[in-house]
Structures are given as structure tokens and as C-alpha cells.
Write a protein that holds these residues in place. Structure first.
Motif, PDB file in Angstrom:
ATOM      1  N   GLY A 133       0.805  -1.219   0.000  1.00 51.12           N
ATOM      2  CA  GLY A 133       0.000   0.000   0.000  1.00 51.12           C
ATOM      3  C   GLY A 133       0.830   1.258   0.000  1.00 51.12           C
ATOM      4  N   ALA A 134       0.324   2.271   0.682  1.00 49.93           N
ATOM      5  CA  ALA A 134       0.972   3.578   0.696  1.00 49.93           C
ATOM      6  C   ALA A 134       2.403   3.508   1.218  1.00 49.93           C
ATOM      7  N   GLY A 135       2.646   2.695   2.247  1.00 50.60           N
ATOM      8  CA  GLY A 135       3.997   2.571   2.785  1.00 50.60           C
ATOM      9  C   GLY A 135       4.967   2.013   1.762  1.00 50.60           C
ATOM     10  N   SER A 136       4.530   0.990   1.034  1.00 50.42           N
ATOM     11  CA  SER A 136       5.391   0.399  -0.002  1.00 50.42           C
ATOM     12  C   SER A 136       5.650   1.388  -1.133  1.00 50.42           C
ATOM     13  N   LEU A 137       4.631   2.167  -1.482  1.00 53.22           N
ATOM     14  CA  LEU A 137       4.818   3.199  -2.501  1.00 53.22           C
ATOM     15  C   LEU A 137       5.819   4.248  -2.031  1.00 53.22           C
ATOM     16  N   ASP A 138       5.692   4.664  -0.789  1.00 53.03           N
ATOM     17  CA  ASP A 138       6.626   5.626  -0.210  1.00 53.03           C
ATOM     18  C   ASP A 138       8.049   5.078  -0.268  1.00 53.03           C
ATOM     19  N   GLU A 139       8.212   3.837   0.120  1.00 51.58           N
ATOM     20  CA  GLU A 139       9.540   3.219   0.120  1.00 51.58           C
ATOM     21  C   GLU A 139      10.109   3.140  -1.290  1.00 51.58           C
ATOM     22  N   PHE A 140       9.274   2.726  -2.249  1.00 54.36           N
ATOM     23  CA  PHE A 140       9.720   2.650  -3.638  1.00 54.36           C
ATOM     24  C   PHE A 140      10.139   4.018  -4.159  1.00 54.36           C
ATOM     25  N   PHE A 141       9.297   5.018  -3.951  1.00 52.55           N
ATOM     26  CA  PHE A 141       9.609   6.339  -4.499  1.00 52.55           C
ATOM     27  C   PHE A 141      10.830   6.959  -3.834  1.00 52.55           C
ATOM     28  N   GLU A 142      11.051   6.676  -2.562  1.00 52.53           N
ATOM     29  CA  GLU A 142      12.244   7.225  -1.920  1.00 52.53           C
ATOM     30  C   GLU A 142      13.510   6.627  -2.527  1.00 52.53           C
ATOM     31  N   VAL A 143      13.574   5.301  -2.667  1.00 55.52           N
ATOM     32  CA  VAL A 143      14.799   4.710  -3.232  1.00 55.52           C
ATOM     33  C   VAL A 143      14.930   5.034  -4.711  1.00 55.52           C
ATOM     34  N   LEU A 144      13.797   5.175  -5.416  1.00 60.48           N
ATOM     35  CA  LEU A 144      13.842   5.573  -6.823  1.00 60.48           C
ATOM     36  C   LEU A 144      14.381   7.000  -6.961  1.00 60.48           C
ATOM     37  N   THR A 145      13.919   7.887  -6.109  1.00 63.06           N
ATOM     38  CA  THR A 145      14.400   9.280  -6.141  1.00 63.06           C
ATOM     39  C   THR A 145      15.889   9.340  -5.820  1.00 63.06           C
ATOM     40  N   TRP A 146      16.315   8.589  -4.814  1.00 65.51           N
ATOM     41  CA  TRP A 146      17.753   8.549  -4.481  1.00 65.51           C
ATOM     42  C   TRP A 146      18.562   8.048  -5.666  1.00 65.51           C
ATOM     43  N   ARG A 147      18.026   7.068  -6.377  1.00 63.06           N
ATOM     44  CA  ARG A 147      18.725   6.535  -7.558  1.00 63.06           C
ATOM     45  C   ARG A 147      18.780   7.596  -8.650  1.00 63.06           C
ATOM     46  N   GLN A 148      17.674   8.286  -8.885  1.00 65.92           N
ATOM     47  CA  GLN A 148      17.609   9.336  -9.898  1.00 65.92           C
ATOM     48  C   GLN A 148      18.609  10.444  -9.594  1.00 65.92           C
ATOM     49  N   LEU A 149      18.808  10.721  -8.330  1.00 61.52           N
ATOM     50  CA  LEU A 149      19.741  11.775  -7.908  1.00 61.52           C
ATOM     51  C   LEU A 149      21.183  11.277  -7.792  1.00 61.52           C
ATOM     52  N   THR A 150      21.428  10.067  -8.251  1.00 63.20           N
ATOM     53  CA  THR A 150      22.736   9.385  -8.230  1.00 63.20           C
ATOM     54  C   THR A 150      23.299   9.219  -6.820  1.00 63.20           C
ATOM     55  N   LEU A 151      22.419   9.043  -5.847  1.00 65.01           N
ATOM     56  CA  LEU A 151      22.873   8.783  -4.482  1.00 65.01           C
ATOM     57  C   LEU A 151      23.175   7.303  -4.251  1.00 65.01           C
ATOM     58  N   HIS A 152      22.759   6.461  -5.190  1.00 64.18           N
ATOM     59  CA  HIS A 152      23.089   5.029  -5.135  1.00 64.18           C
ATOM     60  C   HIS A 152      22.916   4.412  -6.516  1.00 64.18           C
ATOM     61  N   ALA A 153      23.420   3.203  -6.662  1.00 65.52           N
ATOM     62  CA  ALA A 153      23.275   2.460  -7.921  1.00 65.52           C
ATOM     63  C   ALA A 153      22.766   1.044  -7.653  1.00 65.52           C
ATOM     64  N   LYS A 154      22.103   0.857  -6.522  1.00 69.35           N
ATOM     65  CA  LYS A 154      21.583  -0.471  -6.190  1.00 69.35           C
ATOM     66  C   LYS A 154      20.421  -0.804  -7.120  1.00 69.35           C
ATOM     67  N   PRO A 155      20.324  -2.079  -7.522  1.00 68.78           N
ATOM     68  CA  PRO A 155      19.181  -2.456  -8.368  1.00 68.78           C
ATOM     69  C   PRO A 155      17.873  -2.385  -7.582  1.00 68.78           C
ATOM     70  N   ILE A 156      16.835  -1.942  -8.273  1.00 68.89           N
ATOM     71  CA  ILE A 156      15.485  -1.846  -7.708  1.00 68.89           C
ATOM     72  C   ILE A 156      14.569  -2.683  -8.599  1.00 68.89           C
ATOM     73  N   TYR A 157      13.815  -3.572  -7.965  1.00 68.46           N
ATOM     74  CA  TYR A 157      12.899  -4.451  -8.695  1.00 68.46           C
ATOM     75  C   TYR A 157      11.471  -4.254  -8.223  1.00 68.46           C
ATOM     76  N   LEU A 158      10.566  -4.076  -9.160  1.00 69.50           N
ATOM     77  CA  LEU A 158       9.135  -4.117  -8.896  1.00 69.50           C
ATOM     78  C   LEU A 158       8.655  -5.499  -9.327  1.00 69.50           C
ATOM     79  N   VAL A 159       8.077  -6.255  -8.407  1.00 67.39           N
ATOM     80  CA  VAL A 159       7.571  -7.583  -8.729  1.00 67.39           C
ATOM     81  C   VAL A 159       6.080  -7.428  -9.017  1.00 67.39           C
TER      82      VAL A 159
END
Length: 184
Positions: free
Chosen positions: A110-136
Motif C-alpha cells: 500500500g501507501a507505505g510500499s509506494l513511499d519506500e519505492f519512491f524514496e529509493v527511486l528518487t535517491w537513484r535518480q539523484l545518483t545517491l546510489h546504484a543499487k538495483p530496484i525491482y518491482l515484482v
């Protein structure tokens, strides 16, 4: 001795409407244990969180749970984990989970998972990390989210490179194969 890889799993504190969601969380926990990957997750014993952690533990896997103090009772904190950390707030929880993982997996939630996804996605977009992110994308669950991301790109609020920062897989088997490649 090599340190095992750790995979952060963001997912729902509820089971969701389809039995495939719980089955996928269970399958993922079992597969992670089989691969020798440590599960890093929200430390709850409810919903998909509980399913993935119980399956990992039952299969002999390593677990690392992180929960904020205000959710200890609500999410029925699972205290019999390999590592169990209590944080002050949700932001700290996400940070600790992220910092202790090599890859990020997002199961339905739900909302918590969306929040978590968007936070790590934003960090990736800002080049703060390069860890793989998977949406199942179990049973097409994430299709509306993917359409929303396309909308932000099409309307000029995000660059098309945003698509490159996450990978969509349809099944746990596809996820495990992709993780094997990324974590090797």
C-alpha cells in the motif's frame, strides 16, 4: 569468509486481495534462504511482511528486521529475527533498511510500499546510489503505478531515463534470476 548478500524487501503489512500475493512473498522468502541471501525487511509479522520473513526463517535463512517504535504493536513486531532494530521513525527505518542491503525488491503493498519505492527511486535518480530496484508485478499489480510513471515522463515532469532505474519482473522466479545476475 564472505559476507552474504542482503536484499531489502518492501511489501504490504496486509495480505491483499489475491492469494498469489501471499504465495509470492512465501516463495521469495524460501528462495532467498536457498540462495543464501539475507532478508532485510520491515520486521512485521503481518501481511506479506510476515509471509516473507516466516518463509525465509523456516527455510533456514538469515533475517534483519527494522521497525519504528510506533509500529511495534500495530505490525506485531517479529522479534525472533537474526537482527532486530527499533528506530525512532519511518524515515530512519527506510534508511537503515536501505543501508543494509545490496538490492531493493518491491512486492505488492500500500501507501507505505509506494513511499519506500519512491524514496529509493528518487535517491537513484539523484545518483545517491546504484543499487538495483525491482518491482515484482504479481498479477499485474504494479501496472497502474507504471502508467503513472509514464504519465510523469510524457508530461515532462521526469526524464525518460527514470525507466532505467528500476526493473519490472512478473514472477519470483524472474526476480531470483535477475538478482543472481546482479549480486554475482
Amino acid at each position: 569468509m564472505s559476507v552474504p548478500h542482503s536484499v531489502c524487501v518492501f511489501c504490504g503489512s496486509r495480505n491483499g486481495a489475491k492469494p498469489e500475493y501471499v504465495q509470492s512473498a512465501t516463495d521469495l522468502g524460501q528462495q532467498m534462504a536457498k540462495e543464501g541471501w539475507r532478508l532485510v525487511y520491515g520486521a512485521g509479522d503481518v501481511g506479506l511482511m510476515g509471509a516473507v520473513s516466516r518463509a525465509a526463517q523456516d527455510a533456514g535463512g538469515s533475517t534483519f528486521g527494522v521497525i519504528p517504535v510506533h509500529l511495534l504493536a500495530r505490525e506485531m513486531a517479529k522479534r525472533d529475527l537474526g537482527s532486530f532494530i527499533i528506530t525512532e521513525n519511518m524515515h530512519e527505518r527506510k534508511k537503515v533498511m536501505f543501508m543494509n542491503s545490496d538490492a531493493i525488491v518491491v512486492l505488492p503493498g500500500g501507501a507505505g510500499s509506494l513511499d519506500e519505492f519512491f524514496e529509493v527511486l528518487t535517491w537513484r535518480q539523484l545518483t545517491l546510489h546504484a543499487k538495483p530496484i525491482y518491482l515484482v508485478d504479481i498479477e499485474g499489480y504494479w501496472q497502474p503505478l507504471l502508467a503513472l510513471i509514464e504519465q510523469t515522463i510524457n508530461e515532462g515532469f521526469a526524464d525518460k531515463s527514470l525507466r532505467d532505474f528500476y526493473v519490472v519482473v512478473d514472477t519470483v522466479d524472474e526476480l531470483v534470476a535477475a538478482l543472481r545476475a546482479d549480486l554475482s
